[in-house]
Design a protein around this motif. Sequence first.
Motif, PDB file in Angstrom:
ATOM      1  N   ASP A  84       0.959  -1.355   0.011  1.00 58.69           N
ATOM      2  CA  ASP A  84       0.232  -0.123   0.470  1.00 58.69           C
ATOM      3  C   ASP A  84       0.941   1.025  -0.037  1.00 58.69           C
ATOM      4  N   GLY A  85       2.002   1.449  -0.399  1.00 57.32           N
ATOM      5  CA  GLY A  85       3.068   2.766   0.070  1.00 57.32           C
ATOM      6  C   GLY A  85       3.049   3.220   0.974  1.00 57.32           C
ATOM      7  N   GLN A  86       2.323   2.357   2.408  1.00 54.36           N
ATOM      8  CA  GLN A  86       2.419   3.362   3.743  1.00 54.36           C
ATOM      9  C   GLN A  86       3.138   2.698   4.768  1.00 54.36           C
ATOM     10  N   ALA A  87       3.899   1.431   4.359  1.00 50.91           N
ATOM     11  CA  ALA A  87       5.049   1.067   5.088  1.00 50.91           C
ATOM     12  C   ALA A  87       6.443   1.066   4.647  1.00 50.91           C
ATOM     13  N   ILE A  88       7.730   1.417   5.459  1.00 46.60           N
ATOM     14  CA  ILE A  88       8.593   1.639   4.786  1.00 46.60           C
ATOM     15  C   ILE A  88       9.530   0.599   5.899  1.00 46.60           C
ATOM     16  N   VAL A  89      10.465  -0.371   5.709  1.00 47.90           N
ATOM     17  CA  VAL A  89      11.992  -0.386   6.316  1.00 47.90           C
ATOM     18  C   VAL A  89      13.079  -0.029   5.458  1.00 47.90           C
ATOM     19  N   ILE A  90      14.030   0.251   6.264  1.00 47.00           N
ATOM     20  CA  ILE A  90      14.896   1.714   5.926  1.00 47.00           C
ATOM     21  C   ILE A  90      16.272   0.355   6.201  1.00 47.00           C
ATOM     22  N   THR A  91      17.210  -0.265   4.840  1.00 42.60           N
ATOM     23  CA  THR A  91      17.948  -1.661   5.706  1.00 42.60           C
ATOM     24  C   THR A  91      19.838  -0.861   5.492  1.00 42.60           C
ATOM     25  N   PRO A  92      20.231  -0.795   6.206  1.00 43.51           N
ATOM     26  CA  PRO A  92      21.428  -0.139   6.152  1.00 43.51           C
ATOM     27  C   PRO A  92      22.698  -1.554   5.406  1.00 43.51           C
ATOM     28  N   PRO A  93      23.006  -1.453   4.139  1.00 42.95           N
ATOM     29  CA  PRO A  93      23.915  -2.931   3.497  1.00 42.95           C
ATOM     30  C   PRO A  93      25.562  -2.423   3.743  1.00 42.95           C
ATOM     31  N   HIS A  94      26.005  -1.655   4.495  1.00 42.87           N
ATOM     32  CA  HIS A  94      27.317  -1.541   4.990  1.00 42.87           C
ATOM     33  C   HIS A  94      27.414  -0.899   6.007  1.00 42.87           C
ATOM     34  N   ARG A  95      27.863  -2.307   7.053  1.00 42.93           N
ATOM     35  CA  ARG A  95      27.785  -2.158   8.450  1.00 42.93           C
ATOM     36  C   ARG A  95      28.600  -1.252   9.012  1.00 42.93           C
ATOM     37  N   HIS A  96      29.901  -0.571   8.312  1.00 45.49           N
ATOM     38  CA  HIS A  96      30.760  -0.194   8.132  1.00 45.49           C
ATOM     39  C   HIS A  96      30.961   1.074   8.087  1.00 45.49           C
ATOM     40  N   ASN A  97      29.996   1.823   7.583  1.00 45.13           N
ATOM     41  CA  ASN A  97      30.096   3.630   7.561  1.00 45.13           C
ATOM     42  C   ASN A  97      29.275   4.280   9.404  1.00 45.13           C
ATOM     43  N   SER A  98      29.802   5.313   8.841  1.00 45.74           N
ATOM     44  CA  SER A  98      29.541   6.431   9.599  1.00 45.74           C
ATOM     45  C   SER A  98      27.724   5.982  10.029  1.00 45.74           C
ATOM     46  N   PRO A  99      27.492   7.026  11.450  1.00 43.87           N
ATOM     47  CA  PRO A  99      25.651   6.504  11.386  1.00 43.87           C
ATOM     48  C   PRO A  99      24.983   7.011  10.765  1.00 43.87           C
TER      49      PRO A  99
END
Length: 261
Positions: free
Chosen positions: A154-169
Motif C-alpha cells: 500500500d506504500g505506507q509502510a517502509i523498512v530501511i536497511t543499512p547494507p554497509h555495517r562500517h559506515n558512519s551513522p
Amino acid sequence: MRTHDTTPYLIAPLHLAGPDETVKVLSDRWQAPSYGDTGFVDFYVHRSAGQLVEALHTPRWAQSACEEHGRTTGGEPERGWEFTARNAPGTTRTWRAVFAPSTPPELPAALAHAVVRLPAMLGPLIHAEPTAPLAAAGWICDRGTRENTWFSPDGQAIVITPPHRHNSPRTALDGSKGNTTQPEAKTPCGRDAGGDACTERWLFAAQHACKQALLWFALADASAPNALLRALCKEITREEPVPRNEIPGPETGPVLVHRLR
C-alpha cells in the motif's frame, strides 16, 4: 492478554492499526527488578544468549511528566519502548532498539518474544536473511548505493536497511515531528548521545496517507541479532487484524475494521 471478546474492533493492516497500551508486550519471562528508582519509566530485564537485555517503557501519561521534570531533551526521539543489550550491567551496549510511543505494540512485542527465544534458536534461523519476510509478503525493494528501502504494497509502510555495517551513522529521526534530522554537532564522532559506540540503524515506519510525516517509527541497531531484525520484518507484514479499542483517524489511511460489539 486481551481476547477478541474484550475489544470492540479488529484493525488491519498492522502498520496502520495505531498504538494501544492495553496490549501486552512482555511475557512473564521478563523480570521487574526490585531495586532502584526507575522514575517515570517501567524497567524490566532478561538474560538471553549470554547477554543482559534491559527493557524500558515510558507510558503515554509519563511523557509530559518527563518533560516537565527535564528528563528528555529536544535532540532525542520520543520513546515508548526501548530495549538495550549489554554483556554486563553498566557496560557498553551491544545493540539497542527504540520504538516511538505511537508504534503498534505488536512490534516491540515481537522483538521481546524473539529475545526470549534466542537461546533456543537453531543456527540457520539466527543467520537467516532478516528481510526474507518482506520479500515473501510482496514488498518492493528499492536498492540504493548506501541503503535499501522496502515499501509495503500500500506504500505506507517502509523498512530501511543499512547494507554497509562500517559506515558512519546515517540519519536520526525526530519522532515528534515525523521529520529526519542530522545528529547533533555535540555528539562526538563514533559515539552516540549516550556515549556508546555507534552503529548503523534499521528504520521501521509508517507514513501518513496525505502528508509528508510519520505515523510511527522504530530504530534498531544493525548490530542486533538477525533473528530479532527478522522478527520485526515478519511482524510488520502481518495481515491478520489486531485488537484495538479505537478506530484510527481518517488521516491514517485506509484500514479494514471489524466491529465486534
